[in-house]
Design an enzyme around this catalytic site. Sequence first.
Site, mmCIF file in Angstrom:
data_model
loop_
_atom_site.group_PDB
_atom_site.id
_atom_site.type_symbol
_atom_site.label_atom_id
_atom_site.label_comp_id
_atom_site.label_asym_id
_atom_site.label_seq_id
_atom_site.Cartn_x
_atom_site.Cartn_y
_atom_site.Cartn_z
ATOM 1 N N HIS A 139 43.960 45.016 49.952
ATOM 2 C CA HIS A 139 44.919 46.082 49.606
ATOM 3 C C HIS A 139 45.138 47.087 50.738
ATOM 4 C CE1 HIS A 139 45.104 44.662 45.557
ATOM 5 N NE2 HIS A 139 43.828 44.908 45.314
ATOM 6 N N ASP A 269 38.217 38.343 40.183
ATOM 7 C CA ASP A 269 38.715 39.070 39.018
ATOM 8 C C ASP A 269 39.767 38.241 38.274
ATOM 9 O OD1 ASP A 269 40.379 39.354 41.219
ATOM 10 O OD2 ASP A 269 40.161 41.546 41.342
HETATM 11 N N1 Q9C Z 1 43.442 49.226 35.642
HETATM 12 C C1 Q9C Z 1 40.340 44.549 44.339
HETATM 13 O O1 Q9C Z 1 40.197 43.744 43.425
HETATM 14 N N2 Q9C Z 1 42.594 49.779 39.950
HETATM 15 N N3 Q9C Z 1 40.837 45.750 44.140
HETATM 16 C C2 Q9C Z 1 43.630 49.442 39.083
HETATM 17 C C3 Q9C Z 1 44.313 49.528 36.735
HETATM 18 C C4 Q9C Z 1 42.628 49.248 41.252
HETATM 19 C C5 Q9C Z 1 41.237 46.156 42.823
HETATM 20 C C6 Q9C Z 1 43.560 50.228 37.824
HETATM 21 C C7 Q9C Z 1 42.003 47.910 41.354
HETATM 22 C C8 Q9C Z 1 41.765 47.526 42.787
HETATM 23 C C9 Q9C Z 1 39.915 44.178 45.709
HETATM 24 ZN ZN ZN Z 2 41.341 42.173 42.751
#
Ligand code: Q9C
Ligand code: ZN
Length: 673
Positions: A139, A269
């Site tokens: 990201h 995930d």
């Molecule tokens: N429920 C990675 O998996 N939060 N980053 C979103 C919505 C951010 C995930 C909140 C999630 C980032 C590397």
């Molecule tokens: Zn992720």
Amino acid sequence: MNPVTGTALIYDAEMTNYKLLWVDPACKIEVPERLTVSYEALVKAGLADRCVSVPVREATEAEILLVHSEEYLEAVKKTPYMTLEDLQEFTLQYGDVYFHPNIYHCAKLASGATLQLVDSVMTGKVRNGMALVRPPGHHSMRSAASGFCVFNNVSIAAKYAQQKYGVKRVLIVDWDVHHGQGVQYCFEDDPGVLYFSWHRFEHQKFWPNLRESDFDIVGTANGAGFTINVPLNKVGMENSDYLSVFLHLLLPVAYEFCPELVLVCAGFDTAIGDPEGEMRATPDVFAHLTHLLMNLADGKVCAVLEGGYNLKSLPQSVCETVQTLLGDPLPRPVNLEGPCKSALESLHCVRAAHRKYWSCLNHAGDLPSGELSTKRSKSAEDGDQAEINEEEKKTDDIVWPDPPKRVTPNVQTALVVPDGTVCPEGCQWFCPSEDPDPNLMKQLRENSALDTDDTDVLTTLSSLIALMDQMEKNEIRSGLALVHDVSIVMNWVVQHAATSSCKRMLVVFLGDDMVKSCITQNGNAMLVQISNKNFDAETKNYIPVCLKKGCRDTSGLMQAVLTLLLPLGYEYDPSLVLLIRTSDCGVLESAWQQLTGLLQGLAQGHTLVVMQESEHPSVAPTVASLLGTPAPALGPLSAALSEDVETVEKLRHTLCHDWKLLQTTETQCGGDG
Ligand code: Q9C
Ligand code: ZN
């Protein structure tokens, strides 16, 4: 030259030494335990020991600057000296990320670990590998942290591989459940990097809520066609949904692209139980995803951890991935009842959006009339949303069975070949553990199709049948036989299967002989024949694929293999694969090795290859593929003949009523929903 072997594992406990120091519900799932449980699971399963352990290092400033701006680097560089308050404030300018006095150090290690992995693979120290890192990377952008990511580990690695090793084509497969927008931005105009990402999208209602995550964003300038986004508009995606996207989209494009290096943004995930993804794929699916990439780029696959927040499915998925990189037999594919409507809709849209860039998708259908995914069926979605928001969703108490143990048989590949054939390294002559069953010999002798005097044929047949039994008992993984007449042997082996312990046999036959008579109606064998003859598909279990030049045209063959044979095979889930070719079938050795390698994903690698006696020069390369040596790259593939594409498409269309993994659109099979 000996083929490169070995799997690197890159990990350092130092990367667990930072955590969230204040209350932030969006970040509380990104914990140090993600790394410790993953590594401990690898140790406990005996997998860490089997890997080549490569030390981490810090990425240099010059390396970080391959992707990030000086201003951003300078800003992050100051974070180790900030007070808690300053850190909190610094964090506020970015989305869903946190800083800690030690995160700059860990971020340099995470990027450096990824570069160590690329170095190990590119210099041939190992064949492939995995880096277990924190913080994740996909990201983070040129001048911004985001979504738990500080430096874009995989993007830095791709730039590094381009620069240091002159790699012309890098494939980045982002199977994390979030869109790696940082990677996309980094390479959107670069045709040397093909970026593929599927991600929870829900018509832009899911984080990071970007318009540019949708299927119609395909890259810019010369990079048009080299960004592939698969928006997932529903939660609850399962193994079938992911596998369909691989078979009908990613793999055909990847083979056409012909990468020299594959980098995986390996976020887990996407797995069941994850609080972010809310998907339902079981950890063993990652074994298959990994395996399907391992015959690209001469096997140069580097998996780098991104997300994954369920502390049970994360380590399980990591183990499945590493065990596959090590070359262990694949688990039997499970839960492949076909993709859901929403996944098919996405698949259809992506294929349509990319048809002008990739000849393997040239025949894909049109986009559904007018509207974009972001605008479709919003009202229905809103209803769903209200329901979900009523109480906080619980993913912690979802249960699923432990992934099956993947047991490697003592014997890897057994040979049934005439005296004097050279036995390549890693395999052995087959010696039946018992004398041939007298009843079986009698039965063989009485068969009118055989020359009863030919003891050699009888001995070979009884050996093959004994070999199949031992494969079925998982005492032997795979086998290869050179025989006098492949058609006779095929008839017999299939007939035997009907009366033996073999539950389901997938027979893949490359050649023009008339063979369908050997397939019985009772359904425990399925025969896919690839030839240039137009045979009638008389029974449901006989699938003749008529290609204009038979197996000679590699593009047509690969299209048939990826989009027809493999989906059928995965859904059929055979306990044994019989792979047969005639000496005049015309298949190129490299394409044959690809086929042999890809089929190892089925039947836990229980493949029996049968070839004509005269083909002894092919024994060594075939055995290599059976043993998991990556098949040589086919070179960037040109377009398949349009007649062949039509044939494969027609077959998919007819057969998808029975075999749901053949579908690529919602309406293909009459649209019964
Ligand atoms: N429920 C990675 O998996 N939060 N980053 C979103 C919505 C951010 C995930 C909140 C999630 C980032 C590397
Ligand atoms: Zn992720």
